[in-house]
Design an enzyme around this catalytic site. Structure first.
Site, mmCIF file in Angstrom:
data_model
loop_
_atom_site.group_PDB
_atom_site.id
_atom_site.type_symbol
_atom_site.label_atom_id
_atom_site.label_comp_id
_atom_site.label_asym_id
_atom_site.label_seq_id
_atom_site.Cartn_x
_atom_site.Cartn_y
_atom_site.Cartn_z
ATOM 1 N N HIS A 8 0.846 -1.195 0.000
ATOM 2 C CA HIS A 8 0.000 0.000 0.000
ATOM 3 C C HIS A 8 0.883 1.247 0.000
ATOM 4 C CE1 HIS A 8 0.932 0.458 4.207
ATOM 5 N NE2 HIS A 8 0.329 -0.678 4.539
ATOM 6 N N HIS A 60 4.209 1.516 2.039
ATOM 7 C CA HIS A 60 5.423 0.911 1.481
ATOM 8 C C HIS A 60 6.068 1.873 0.495
ATOM 9 C CE1 HIS A 60 2.941 -2.671 2.592
ATOM 10 N NE2 HIS A 60 4.104 -3.090 3.056
ATOM 11 N N CYS A 77 3.011 -13.522 18.029
ATOM 12 C CA CYS A 77 2.112 -12.936 17.029
ATOM 13 C C CYS A 77 2.689 -13.244 15.662
ATOM 14 C CB CYS A 77 1.970 -11.426 17.203
ATOM 15 S SG CYS A 77 1.031 -10.696 15.827
ATOM 16 N N CYS A 97 3.397 -10.144 13.365
ATOM 17 C CA CYS A 97 4.647 -9.426 13.692
ATOM 18 C C CYS A 97 5.848 -10.354 13.592
ATOM 19 C CB CYS A 97 4.669 -8.886 15.111
ATOM 20 S SG CYS A 97 3.357 -7.803 15.615
ATOM 21 N N CYS A 138 -1.984 -9.002 20.681
ATOM 22 C CA CYS A 138 -0.819 -8.292 20.150
ATOM 23 C C CYS A 138 -1.080 -6.787 20.165
ATOM 24 C CB CYS A 138 -0.531 -8.748 18.717
ATOM 25 S SG CYS A 138 0.528 -7.606 17.823
ATOM 26 N N HIS A 143 -1.336 -5.624 16.288
ATOM 27 C CA HIS A 143 -2.387 -6.177 15.421
ATOM 28 C C HIS A 143 -3.724 -6.396 16.120
ATOM 29 C CE1 HIS A 143 1.288 -7.124 13.132
ATOM 30 N NE2 HIS A 143 0.513 -6.815 12.121
ATOM 31 N N LYS A 169 -4.714 4.660 10.420
ATOM 32 C CA LYS A 169 -3.458 4.142 9.905
ATOM 33 C C LYS A 169 -3.720 3.182 8.742
ATOM 34 C CE LYS A 169 0.032 1.144 11.386
ATOM 35 N NZ LYS A 169 0.553 0.252 12.418
ATOM 36 N N LYS A 208 -2.923 -3.127 5.566
ATOM 37 C CA LYS A 208 -3.354 -4.183 4.660
ATOM 38 C C LYS A 208 -4.333 -5.091 5.370
ATOM 39 C CE LYS A 208 0.251 -6.482 3.668
ATOM 40 N NZ LYS A 208 1.630 -6.865 3.332
HETATM 41 ZN ZN LIG Z 1 1.259 -8.457 15.836
#
Ligand SMILES: [Zn+2]
Length: 489
Positions: free
Chosen positions: A19, A22, A127, A130, A144, A147, A291, A294
């Site tokens: 997205h 990046h 996680c 991550c 997490c 996430h 934020k 994805k």
């Molecule tokens: Zn995570």
């Protein structure tokens, strides 16, 4: 001998499509790399993809593909992204490449032989998104912190790196070297967290097969973060010539992976006895206050934006709109505004009007003259250089554009359509010479536009040392091209 500079982006997870975030990281890193080249440095710029781990393994399974095929395909999409964005990288490294596996082996053996790796058992909360372990304390409501997803409970045989051994040295570096971690806010955050004792780090996974086997216990694979971070050394063919020439590094990363780079990576380097890199942290791009993610479906396709508005309009917008080092907002309306006002009206118009006049009034050749002294004073090169050194990319760009505005103002004041003889010649020369300098300064930000301007002006691209007035040669033949930026509705 030419000064050298090594800069890298973080490497991307090829677990899915990219997205705008990046794209942003690549664009800012590219801008810094290009600026260093302008300053006369020999630059090595690396980017790439982080191909191992459970997250990729599962994404590949879901796509019904072998993981190596899967990561190749997605890495190609990232390469395409770099091409569209005009990213001037020297190396695109995938962590599945042999040259990387070789360096990972070499480094882990070294750290092991040094006595900084020991065997044990690990129990923790993992996680997968991550690819990171969390302690109970790190979790937010059992999930997490990044996430907001349930973690997986893991208990397995593990090898540990003595991260705690290097805590003191790491803190000293952070305190004594202001460039170690930028911006300062991030440095203070990490220093705060380092008031607590560091735990040793598990560097292996027992049941994850999609990874690099641990050189001294092939039943386990190297944890994906340790594997990934080492890419910064494998891109330089550590410990050989290229490494000696270009290390230490400047790493540009997002604010969610500061701990990995500042603590995990740097303690590994301390164990290896390698000088520590500088870490630059950029902010996130928000869309309507949220934020980009994805995973959560909040996404903007940078390629579509580049196709619709041009790569340089997108680059310009991101670099000018978002204060570097902080989070910023993306909106198409704001992009259009900057494209129409700053790129089309100010820059495009300046180049177009100036070249039209030189063609009409001077037969398309730069007249012999010198640049007007009062116009020269409007360019504050020292300030631009300072802003770049301070990583205030957005302010540097604003300062360059304040000179663009000064040149437009100069036309309005001189009214060259009424001028004749030496006066007219001076106005035309002043404009062409100023545009030549503007084109050099803009090259790191909007390289394609800079190239187009140089072509119209009949000059080669210059370096920062060429940003002096009166270097434009008389009788240089100009050729007005198509307009640089079209306005959009
Ligand atoms: Zn995570």
């Amino acid at each position: 001998m030419q000064k050298t500079f090594f800069i890298s982006t973080a490497i991307d997870y090829p677990s899915g499509i990219f997205h705008l975030g990046h794209a942003y990281e690549k664009i800012v890193t590219d801008t810094i790399a290009r600026w260093k080249r302008l300053e006369g440095y020999k630059v090595y710029f690396s980017t790439g993809t982080d191909c191992h781990g459970l997250k990729i393994q599962r994404a590949a399974e879901k796509a019904g593909k072998e993981p190596n095929v899967f990561v190749e395909e997605i890495s190609d999409l990232f390469r395409d992204l770099c091409k569209v964005l005009n990213i001037s990288y020297d190396d695109f490294i995938m962590t599945t490449e042999k040259r990387h596996v070789k360096v990972v082996n070499e480094i882990l053996k070294k750290i092991h032989e040094k006595g900084d790796i020991y065997e044990g058992e690990y129990e923790g909360n993992y996680c997968v998104d991550c690819e990171t372990f969390y302690t109970e304390k790190d979790l937010v409501n059992g999930k997490c912190p990044t996430h907001k997803k349930e973690t997986e409970r893991v208990k397995e045989k593990s090898y540990f790196f003595k991260m705690s051994k290097y805590q003191k040295k790491l803190v000293e570096d952070l305190k004594n070297n202001p460039n170690s971690l930028w911006p300062e806010k991030k440095r203070n955050e990490i220093l705060n967290r380092l008031k607590e004792p560091l735990k040793d780090l598990t560097i292996t996974r027992e049941k994850v097969t999609w990874g690099i086997p641990l050189p001294f216990d092939k039943n386990l694979t190297v944890a994906v973060w340790v594997d990934a971070l080492i890419d910064y050394l494998s891109t330089l063919d550590y410990p050989n010539e290229k490494f000696k020439k270009f290390w230490p590094a400047t790493h540009v990363i997002g604010s969610d992976i500061v701990w990995h780079h500042e603590v995990i990576w740097k303690t590994l380097l301390l164990s290896l006895g390698i000088p520590l890199p500088n870490v630059i942290v950029h902010g996130f791009i928000n869309l309507k206050g949220e934020k980009l993610s994805k995973a959560r479906g909040i996404t903007v396709d940078p390629i579509k934006l580049a196709e619709k508005y041009s790569t340089d309009a997108l680059r310009y917008f991101l670099l000018r709109e978002i204060p570097f080092g902080q989070d910023g907002n993306f909106s198409e309306a704001a992009l259009k505004l900057r494209l129409n006002n700053e790129l089309a009206n100010e820059l495009g118009n300046l180049v177009n009007r100036s070249l039209v006049m030189i063609e009409k009034k001077a037969g398309g050749k730069i007249p012999a003259s010198k640049t007007d002294a009062s116009l020269q004073k409007k360019l504050d090169l020292k300030k631009i250089e300072k802003k770049m050194n301070d990583l205030e990319l957005h302010h540097a760009l604003a300062e360059i554009f304040s000179f663009v505005s000064a040149c437009n103002q100069f036309i309005n004041e001189k009214e060259p359509w009424k001028q004749k003889g030496k006066d007219l010649e001076q106005t035309l020369y002043s404009l062409a010479d100023s545009i030549r300098i503007i084109s050099i300064l803009l090259q790191p930000f909007i390289p394609e536009t800079s190239k187009k301007i140089n072509k119209q002006l009949g000059v080669k691209s210059g370096l920062l040392k060429d940003c002096k007035f009166d270097l434009l040669k008389e009788r240089t033949k100009v050729k007005k091209g198509e307009i640089l930026f079209k306005k959009v509705e």
